[in-house]
Write a protein that holds these residues in place. Structure first.
Motif, PDB file in Angstrom:
ATOM      1  N   SER A  39       0.834  -1.197   0.000  1.00  0.00           N
ATOM      2  CA  SER A  39       0.000   0.000   0.000  1.00  0.00           C
ATOM      3  C   SER A  39       0.869   1.248   0.000  1.00  0.00           C
ATOM      4  O   SER A  39       2.087   1.182   0.210  1.00  0.00           O
ATOM      5  N   SER A  40       0.250   2.412  -0.242  1.00  0.00           N
ATOM      6  CA  SER A  40       1.014   3.661  -0.200  1.00  0.00           C
ATOM      7  C   SER A  40       1.575   3.898   1.189  1.00  0.00           C
ATOM      8  O   SER A  40       2.698   4.396   1.348  1.00  0.00           O
ATOM      9  N   GLN A 273       1.484  12.080  -1.048  1.00  0.00           N
ATOM     10  CA  GLN A 273       0.952  10.993  -1.864  1.00  0.00           C
ATOM     11  C   GLN A 273      -0.568  11.026  -1.899  1.00  0.00           C
ATOM     12  O   GLN A 273      -1.189  10.819  -2.954  1.00  0.00           O
ATOM     13  N   THR A 274      -1.188  11.302  -0.754  1.00  0.00           N
ATOM     14  CA  THR A 274      -2.646  11.375  -0.694  1.00  0.00           C
ATOM     15  C   THR A 274      -3.158  12.548  -1.518  1.00  0.00           C
ATOM     16  O   THR A 274      -4.194  12.434  -2.196  1.00  0.00           O
ATOM     17  N   ASP A 277      -2.963  11.317  -5.087  1.00  0.00           N
ATOM     18  CA  ASP A 277      -3.980  10.282  -5.323  1.00  0.00           C
ATOM     19  C   ASP A 277      -5.377  10.896  -5.421  1.00  0.00           C
ATOM     20  O   ASP A 277      -6.167  10.546  -6.303  1.00  0.00           O
TER      21      ASP A 277
END
Length: 340
Positions: A39-40, A273-274, A277
């Motif tokens: 996962s990230s 990253q979020t 995304d």
């Protein structure tokens, strides 16, 4: 002369042997996370492991156990307390059964508008000190926290503001989140995360409190529920790094600093990253006929006011809970999220 050279060589060999011995002396920390390695979150955690190894020159190693492979997620904290592990990298709210104050380590529900605000509470708003007052009773030290960002709701009907919560049946986690939504007219149904898709397809629920915009897209909730909100406002669960205090205090100052610096990078990596995304997901949603709602400042304030009442209920059960809520509220007032 020969004796002098011999003594010098012998001294050199001794120093070399001493340095080699020091270099080979290794400290290993056993840490468990509930996140999967692929996962990230897992990727950011693996970078933390690698960074600690690199910055320490190999004399500080992290043995990371992913996907709660040693003990169940909710038992990780106790496993560290009881020396099965050294540190816990799961979620403080798993320990809410011990003391409701633990809920406010992880998620105030309706409190902060961004992960940076939460991290600011930890780093500059007295959060670390408040958490460590709670953790000290368990021989645990709170090192820090990491969080990606606010979650978004999925719905099969419009969700433009507080008024649309009336009789809205949705998947909810147990505890404070359910009570906040229920106080605003929603009908929370507690069910496992794995049941969300089936429940949406069958119409058992109108929507779900699942994850971030990007993760919701990834798991397929928007294939069914064509309404969502962004940016999120209701939940932002932060994971922590907490180590048994005797283990943490037993590390050298250099090793503690290496861990702190490397771990701060985990928090920032996940925020970035979020953000990416969610941005990519937002661009895809129109082609899937998904309508996105940005709740008004008034509706957000209404939700936060309802949340505050539940903070007082949950936090009011123990002195530690009262102190934790007071710490959050003080900081939220300081940065203008709550008006005096």
């Amino acid at each position: 002369m020969l004796k002098t050279v011999t003594k010098t060589l012998a001294a050199g060999v001794a120093v070399t042997a001493l340095l080699a011995g020091a270099a080979s002396a290794q400290t290993t920390l056993r840490i468990q996370t509930h996140q999967g390695q692929s996962s990230s979150y897992g990727g950011a955690i693996q970078e933390f492991v690698d960074a600690v190894n690199l910055m320490s020159g190999g004399d500080l190693q992290i043995e990371m156990f992913y996907s709660s492979s040693v003990v169940p997620s909710a038992e990780t904290f106790d496993a560290a307390v009881n020396s099965i592990l050294d540190c816990d990298m799961t979620n403080g709210s798993y320990q809410a059964g011990k003391n409701k104050a633990f809920q406010f380590v992880s998620d105030t529900m309706g409190g902060y508008d961004s992960p940076l605000q939460y991290q600011a509470w930890v780093e500059m708003g007295g959060g670390r000190e408040a958490v460590n007052e709670l953790y000290a009773d368990y021989n645990m030290t709170f090192v820090g926290a990491h969080v990606g960002g606010q979650e978004s709701l999925t719905s099969t009907r419009p969700l433009a503001g507080v008024a649309d919560l009336e009789n809205w049946k949705f998947r909810a986690p147990p505890g404070m989140a359910s009570d906040i939504f229920a106080s605003l007219g929603a009908k929370p149904i507690v069910m496992d995360f794995s049941e969300v898709i089936t429940a949406l397809e069958s119409g058992i629920i109108d929507g779900a409190d699942a994850s971030t915009l990007g993760n919701n897209l990834r798991i397929g909730t928007y294939d069914i529920g064509k309404h969502t909100n962004f940016p999120g406002f209701h939940s932002m669960a932060a994971d922590h790094l907490a180590c048994r205090t005797d283990v943490w205090d037993g590390l050298s100052e250099r090793h503690r600093k290496i861990i702190e610096v490397a771990y701060q990078n985990v928090g920032m990596d996940l925020i970035l990253q979020t953000l990416v995304d969610n941005g990519e997901a937002l661009a895809k949603l129109p082609s899937m006929d998904v309508t996105t709602y940005n709740w008004s400042a008034e509706d957000r304030a209404t939700f936060r006011a309802a949340a505050q009442k539940q903070w007082d209920v949950y936090g009011g059960e123990t002195e530690e809970g009262k102190a934790m809520v007071a710490s959050h509220v003080s900081f939220m007032k300081r940065i203008g999220l709550i008006q005096e």
